[in-house]
Design a protein around this motif. Sequence first.
Motif: not given
Length: 192
Positions: A118-136
């Motif tokens: 749950e932590y991986y899906e709800r916390e890590f993945k959205p934060k990681s995706r946001l960082i990468m989205h901004r980068f792209f």
Amino acid sequence: MTGHERRAEKKKESIRQASIELFTTMGIRKVTMNEIADRANVSKVSIYNYFRSKDELILDIMKTVCDQILENVKEIVESSLSFQDKLKKVITYKSRGSGIFKGEFLQQLLSHDQAAQEYYEREFKPKSRLIMHRFFQEGKQTGHIAQDIPIETIELYVQIFQNGMERSPLVMRTEQIPEELIRLFFYGLMQR
């Protein structure tokens, strides 16, 4: 932080590191708290002073490592490097530099504990995706990425590339990712 708090944090870190070493070599299910205590040079009671159970220790490791990964990737994408150099660092970090978050160990962590999943899906993945989205988005704004390619497609492309690198025995045996792979990643097969 007081001296006692520093010693306690140092002991917790020793327990985390010992756990990671044992989990990655023996598998999560096979490792006992006694083995962790021996490897960390602490008593089993000390482990239970900081972590009520093995599952709580696993979740703590998951959170600690996820936070470190996010911080490292964020540091790379916010650096003054060129976009291409940043992307190369992110790809190589995520496929080989993230250590325990590769292959079977990650799957063991996620399948072993519902809270970790749950932590991986709800916390890590959205934060990681946001960082990468901004980068792209930065890549699109600076002209390094074509405007007509959706961010989701770029994310998928990077993920496929990383997954392939993780599973390739040739890439995993070399210290650096072959330049040819990086060139293919950026420019594809077609000669311009």
